[in-house]
Design a protein around this motif. Structure first.
Motif, PDB file in Angstrom:
ATOM      1  N   LEU A   1       1.004  -1.190  -0.077  1.00  0.00           N
ATOM      2  CA  LEU A   1       0.117  -0.003  -0.126  1.00  0.00           C
ATOM      3  C   LEU A   1       0.873   1.270  -0.046  1.00  0.00           C
ATOM      4  O   LEU A   1       1.632   1.339   0.888  1.00  0.00           O
ATOM      5  CB  LEU A   1      -0.913   0.251   1.283  1.00  0.00           C
ATOM      6  CG  LEU A   1      -1.660  -1.202   1.505  1.00  0.00           C
ATOM      7  CD1 LEU A   1      -2.360  -1.104   2.770  1.00  0.00           C
ATOM      8  CD2 LEU A   1      -2.582  -1.424   0.471  1.00  0.00           C
ATOM      9  N   ASP A   2       1.002   1.926  -1.124  1.00  0.00           N
ATOM     10  CA  ASP A   2       1.653   3.116  -0.874  1.00  0.00           C
ATOM     11  C   ASP A   2       0.721   4.204  -0.970  1.00  0.00           C
ATOM     12  O   ASP A   2      -0.306   4.189  -1.027  1.00  0.00           O
ATOM     13  CB  ASP A   2       2.716   3.217  -2.126  1.00  0.00           C
ATOM     14  CG  ASP A   2       2.131   3.234  -3.568  1.00  0.00           C
ATOM     15  OD1 ASP A   2       1.044   3.667  -3.692  1.00  0.00           O
ATOM     16  OD2 ASP A   2       2.522   2.499  -4.461  1.00  0.00           O
ATOM     17  N   SER A   5      -1.890   5.151  -3.701  1.00  0.00           N
ATOM     18  CA  SER A   5      -2.978   4.118  -3.978  1.00  0.00           C
ATOM     19  C   SER A   5      -4.081   4.292  -2.784  1.00  0.00           C
ATOM     20  O   SER A   5      -5.318   4.056  -2.931  1.00  0.00           O
ATOM     21  CB  SER A   5      -2.673   2.739  -4.042  1.00  0.00           C
ATOM     22  OG  SER A   5      -2.059   2.477  -2.768  1.00  0.00           O
ATOM     23  N   THR A   6      -3.445   4.598  -1.457  1.00  0.00           N
ATOM     24  CA  THR A   6      -4.569   4.552  -0.439  1.00  0.00           C
ATOM     25  C   THR A   6      -3.845   5.539   0.534  1.00  0.00           C
ATOM     26  O   THR A   6      -2.721   5.467   0.907  1.00  0.00           O
ATOM     27  CB  THR A   6      -5.055   3.304  -0.002  1.00  0.00           C
ATOM     28  OG1 THR A   6      -6.052   3.463   1.098  1.00  0.00           O
ATOM     29  CG2 THR A   6      -3.640   2.455   0.559  1.00  0.00           C
ATOM     30  N   ILE A 262      -9.376  -1.409  -0.310  1.00  0.00           N
ATOM     31  CA  ILE A 262      -9.000  -2.439  -1.223  1.00  0.00           C
ATOM     32  C   ILE A 262      -9.962  -3.652  -1.150  1.00  0.00           C
ATOM     33  O   ILE A 262     -10.266  -4.077  -2.330  1.00  0.00           O
ATOM     34  CB  ILE A 262      -7.651  -2.855  -1.153  1.00  0.00           C
ATOM     35  CG1 ILE A 262      -6.422  -1.634  -1.300  1.00  0.00           C
ATOM     36  CG2 ILE A 262      -7.023  -4.023  -2.068  1.00  0.00           C
ATOM     37  CD1 ILE A 262      -5.084  -1.967  -1.155  1.00  0.00           C
ATOM     38  N   ILE A 271      -6.814  -7.947  -5.807  1.00  0.00           N
ATOM     39  CA  ILE A 271      -5.877  -6.541  -5.990  1.00  0.00           C
ATOM     40  C   ILE A 271      -5.027  -6.726  -4.513  1.00  0.00           C
ATOM     41  O   ILE A 271      -4.061  -6.009  -4.564  1.00  0.00           O
ATOM     42  CB  ILE A 271      -7.040  -5.451  -5.811  1.00  0.00           C
ATOM     43  CG1 ILE A 271      -7.746  -5.616  -7.187  1.00  0.00           C
ATOM     44  CG2 ILE A 271      -6.100  -3.978  -5.502  1.00  0.00           C
ATOM     45  CD1 ILE A 271      -8.887  -4.406  -7.325  1.00  0.00           C
ATOM     46  N   LEU A 272      -5.680  -7.078  -3.432  1.00  0.00           N
ATOM     47  CA  LEU A 272      -4.888  -7.181  -2.078  1.00  0.00           C
ATOM     48  C   LEU A 272      -3.723  -8.177  -2.207  1.00  0.00           C
ATOM     49  O   LEU A 272      -2.678  -7.591  -1.680  1.00  0.00           O
ATOM     50  CB  LEU A 272      -6.062  -7.666  -1.088  1.00  0.00           C
ATOM     51  CG  LEU A 272      -5.150  -7.674   0.401  1.00  0.00           C
ATOM     52  CD1 LEU A 272      -4.964  -6.324   0.952  1.00  0.00           C
ATOM     53  CD2 LEU A 272      -6.208  -8.364   1.550  1.00  0.00           C
ATOM     54  N   GLU A 274      -2.052  -8.608  -4.947  1.00  0.00           N
ATOM     55  CA  GLU A 274      -0.918  -7.826  -5.840  1.00  0.00           C
ATOM     56  C   GLU A 274      -0.370  -6.897  -4.917  1.00  0.00           C
ATOM     57  O   GLU A 274       0.716  -6.718  -5.056  1.00  0.00           O
ATOM     58  CB  GLU A 274      -1.651  -7.628  -7.080  1.00  0.00           C
ATOM     59  CG  GLU A 274      -0.845  -6.760  -7.963  1.00  0.00           C
ATOM     60  CD  GLU A 274      -1.539  -6.392  -9.123  1.00  0.00           C
ATOM     61  OE1 GLU A 274      -0.562  -5.718  -9.999  1.00  0.00           O
ATOM     62  OE2 GLU A 274      -2.840  -6.543  -9.288  1.00  0.00           O
ATOM     63  N   THR A 275      -1.326  -6.266  -3.986  1.00  0.00           N
ATOM     64  CA  THR A 275      -0.555  -5.048  -3.235  1.00  0.00           C
ATOM     65  C   THR A 275       0.299  -5.467  -2.314  1.00  0.00           C
ATOM     66  O   THR A 275       1.485  -4.920  -2.009  1.00  0.00           O
ATOM     67  CB  THR A 275      -1.804  -4.087  -2.776  1.00  0.00           C
ATOM     68  OG1 THR A 275      -2.784  -3.736  -3.781  1.00  0.00           O
ATOM     69  CG2 THR A 275      -1.110  -2.887  -2.020  1.00  0.00           C
ATOM     70  N   LYS A 319       4.530  -3.734   1.925  1.00  0.00           N
ATOM     71  CA  LYS A 319       5.129  -4.426   0.746  1.00  0.00           C
ATOM     72  C   LYS A 319       5.123  -6.061   1.409  1.00  0.00           C
ATOM     73  O   LYS A 319       5.916  -6.192   2.518  1.00  0.00           O
ATOM     74  CB  LYS A 319       6.144  -3.934   0.040  1.00  0.00           C
ATOM     75  CG  LYS A 319       7.407  -3.831   0.656  1.00  0.00           C
ATOM     76  CD  LYS A 319       8.599  -3.411  -0.207  1.00  0.00           C
ATOM     77  CE  LYS A 319       9.886  -3.307   0.713  1.00  0.00           C
ATOM     78  NZ  LYS A 319      10.828  -2.688  -0.221  1.00  0.00           N
TER      79      LYS A 319
END
Length: 323
Positions: A1-2, A5-6, A262, A271-272, A274-275, A319
């Motif tokens: 999560l950067d 993106s959020t 997400i 998506i989660l 991949e994040t 990450k």
């Protein structure tokens, strides 16, 4: 999560291997706090390397056949802190070890510097300088109605309020108790620490956490990290239930605050994954969270993840790292 993106909402006695144990490892045993009185560790991970004034040699002597702590390892540490007169200020012996990942923190703590090169079972003594690092604030000593205090409260006991604030009971009254919410190391100058490398944590999946609150306190950061790792574990357990469907994630929507944006999108789980760089449905064990600023390792706990809403803006990066 950067941040693009959020935004995350603000939110035993020291056993030593072998028989060659220095006498100082066992001084003041009777003064060591019971598990009930163990204090919170907020602030220990804020110390920089300049706070380390002296370190003794590790005992017992190194065993060439045993593993040595190096960068990349996650280690568990027991410690006892002593004031100048030899009385115990703090200890996690008999409780949960302090867990850190070596070589990841931008500013390594004295504990990381001391434990590198040690083996499981070895111990050291450190002298640390706390002067002016945690000023004492009289405004943090407050009266708490007994109706709002935990059952069994008594002087000297560390308690945690529903708000998440932790403090030491200083005095009892008929209808209220006086609680000191200062950091346990506030107003201290020079302290001796006995540390022992208890064991190495087995390799497993971890997440790197570099979230940052505006004007955050150590307590803010701890709450945010613990909340996040609790929520990741809640998602992992939910997705591994027999007959799981993505609709089932709604059952944990009340506790998930950091990952909801997400998670509840279409194909949110993909998506989660991949994040985070992790497929939580395939993880056999709880995922650990590593604070990249301090090296501290967080594990999911049994408590319901609190929703932290301080109104502070957060920039974060989380990450995955799957060894």
């Amino acid at each position: 999560l950067d941040s693009s993106s959020t935004n995350l909402p603000g939110t035993s006695l020291l056993g030593v291997r072998g028989s060659r144990v220095p006498r100082w490892m066992f001084r003041n045993q009777v003064e060591r706090p019971s598990r009930q009185k163990l204090t919170p560790r907020s602030g220990l991970f804020c110390l920089d390397k300049d706070a380390l004034l002296h370190t003794s040699n590790a005992v017992p002597e190194i065993d060439p056949q045993m593993r040595v702590a190096r960068s990349g390892d996650i280690v568990k540490i027991y410690f006892t802190a002593y004031t100048g007169d030899g009385s115990v200020l703090d200890s996690n012996v008999g409780g949960t070890p302090m867990e850190i990942k070596l070589g990841i923190a931008a500013n390594p703590t004295p504990f990381e510097l001391a434990v590198k090169g040690m083996q499981a079972g070895q111990a050291k003594r450190l002298k640390l300088n706390f002067t002016a690092r945690f000023p004492y604030d009289t405004n943090k000593v407050v009266s708490v109605p007994l109706a709002n205090a935990p059952v069994g409260v008594k002087p000297g006991l560390w308690i945690e309020m529903d708000t998440g604030y932790r403090g030491r009971v200083a005095k009892m009254g008929e209808k209220a108790c006086l609680v000191d919410f200062n950091n346990p190391y506030a107003s201290q100058s020079f302290l001796d620490f006995d540390i022992q490398l208890h064991e190495f944590t087995p390799e497993g999946s971890t997440l790197d956490f570099s979230g940052k609150l505006e004007e955050e306190t150590p307590e803010d950061r701890e709450k945010m990290a613990q909340t996040l790792v609790n929520e990741v574990e809640a998602i992992r357990l939910t997705t591994q239930r027999v007959g799981f469907r993505e609709d089932d994630l709604s059952s944990i929507s009340s506790s998930v605050s950091m990952l909801a944006d997400i998670l509840f999108q279409e194909n949110g789980l993909s998506i989660l994954a991949e994040t985070l760089g992790l497929e939580l449905r395939a993880e056999p064990d709880p995922v650990l969270l590593v604070d990249t600023e301090t090296g501290r390792v967080y594990r999911p706990n049994d408590a319901r993840p609190p929703i932290l809403n301080t109104g502070k803006e957060v920039t974060s990066a989380v990450k995955g790292d799957n060894p």
